[in-house]
Design an enzyme around this catalytic site. Structure first.
Site, short mmCIF file in Angstrom:
data_model
loop_
_atom_site.label_atom_id
_atom_site.label_comp_id
_atom_site.label_asym_id
_atom_site.label_seq_id
_atom_site.Cartn_x
_atom_site.Cartn_y
_atom_site.Cartn_z
N ASN A 9 0.87 -1.18 0.00
CA ASN A 9 0.00 0.00 0.00
C ASN A 9 0.91 1.22 0.00
OD1 ASN A 9 -1.75 2.08 0.52
ND2 ASN A 9 -2.36 1.37 2.56
N GLU A 97 -6.43 4.67 8.04
CA GLU A 97 -6.26 6.10 7.78
C GLU A 97 -7.55 6.71 7.23
OE1 GLU A 97 -2.68 5.38 5.61
OE2 GLU A 97 -1.78 4.79 7.52
N GLU A 167 -4.91 -4.80 10.72
CA GLU A 167 -3.89 -3.77 10.89
C GLU A 167 -4.14 -3.02 12.20
OE1 GLU A 167 -2.07 -2.68 6.82
OE2 GLU A 167 -3.81 -1.40 7.10
#
Ligand code: 13P
Length: 251
Positions: A9, A97, A167
């Site tokens: 990513n 995020e 994550e």
């Protein structure tokens, strides 16, 4: 039984020349690798550049996000059809995020996941707890909620088009990865939840990646866990040597 799946990513990094060089470098470095599925997820504006660099290689292209509508007056958004048009195969949805900086809800993430699957693309659904949630002993509750809400309405048949990425937010970009034991514990919980929701066969086939300060030095120990099927790599995916080393370690 589950083929390892390592995805990079790139987040909001690189420029056109850097993206092309990174992709070409990976194509060269990973030409011999057949036992690991590999994907890179550049920024939207470099997807076509990277697609060109990956052409003819086994490395697949992914996007970092998507909008759930097909087309229309949604200024600034990108649809699944557009991503398919530029040769994407994977779409990351629900990255921490986007959840915590941009403010995306589980409901929005679920609509995006459903749209990705319906379009024929493959979704990487990200889940993970904040540090305060872990410290409060809420990790499993938070992650289970995110998995359930993210997959609401997704059928057992459609689970072929789903990868889950665990994550932990406190491990992302901090240099402090989850220990192999911490990762395995949550991955096993997620697989157990998938078994409850979809049965053992689906749970056994679904790949669960770990993400959060994954790097060459911790790849082997993280991947040694029975329920860790791959990695979603941020920072270390921006260097050909590091990302290639990780893939080769797994291969
Ligand atoms: P880092 O590997 O930089 O910690 O980022 C992980 C991540 O967020 C991948 O999606």
């Amino acid at each position: 039984m589950r083929k390892p799946f390592i995805a990079g990513n790139w987040k909001m990094n690189t420029d056109a020349a850097g993206a092309a060089a990174l992709a070409s470098g990976l194509v060269k470095a990973l030409a011999e690798v057949t036992t690991v599925d590999v994907a890179v997820c550049p920024p939207f504006v470099y997807l076509q550049t990277v697609a060109k660099a990956l052409d003819g290689s086994a490395i697949q292209l992914g996007a970092q996000d998507v909008y759930f509508q097909n087309n229309g007056a949604f200024t600034g958004e990108i649809s699944c059809a557009m991503l398919k048009d530029v040769c994407c195969k994977y779409v990351i949805v629900g990255h921490s995020e986007r959840r915590h900086i941009i403010g995306e809800s589980d409901e929005l993430i679920n609509k995006k996941a459903a749209a990705v699957i319906a379009s024929g693309l493959h979704v990487i659904l990200c889940v993970g707890e904040l540090l305060e949630e872990r410290e409060a002993g809420k990790t499993k509750t938070v992650v289970a909620e995110q998995v359930k809400k993210g997959l609401a309405g997704v059928t057992a048949e459609q689970m072929k088009s789903v990868t889950i990425a665990y994550e932990p937010v406190w491990a992302i970009g901090t240099g402090r990865n989850a220990t192999p034991e911490q990762a395995q514990e949550v991955h096993a919980m997620i697989r157990g939840l998938l078994a409850e929701l979809y049965g053992n066969a689906v749970a056994g086939q679904t790949r669960i990646q770990y993400g959060g300060s994954a790097k060459p030095a911790n790849t082997a120990e993280l991947m040694a866990n029975p329920d860790v099927d791959g990695l979603l790599v941020g920072g270390a995916s921006l260097k050909v040597e590091d990302f290639a080393a990780m893939v080769k370690t797994v291969a």
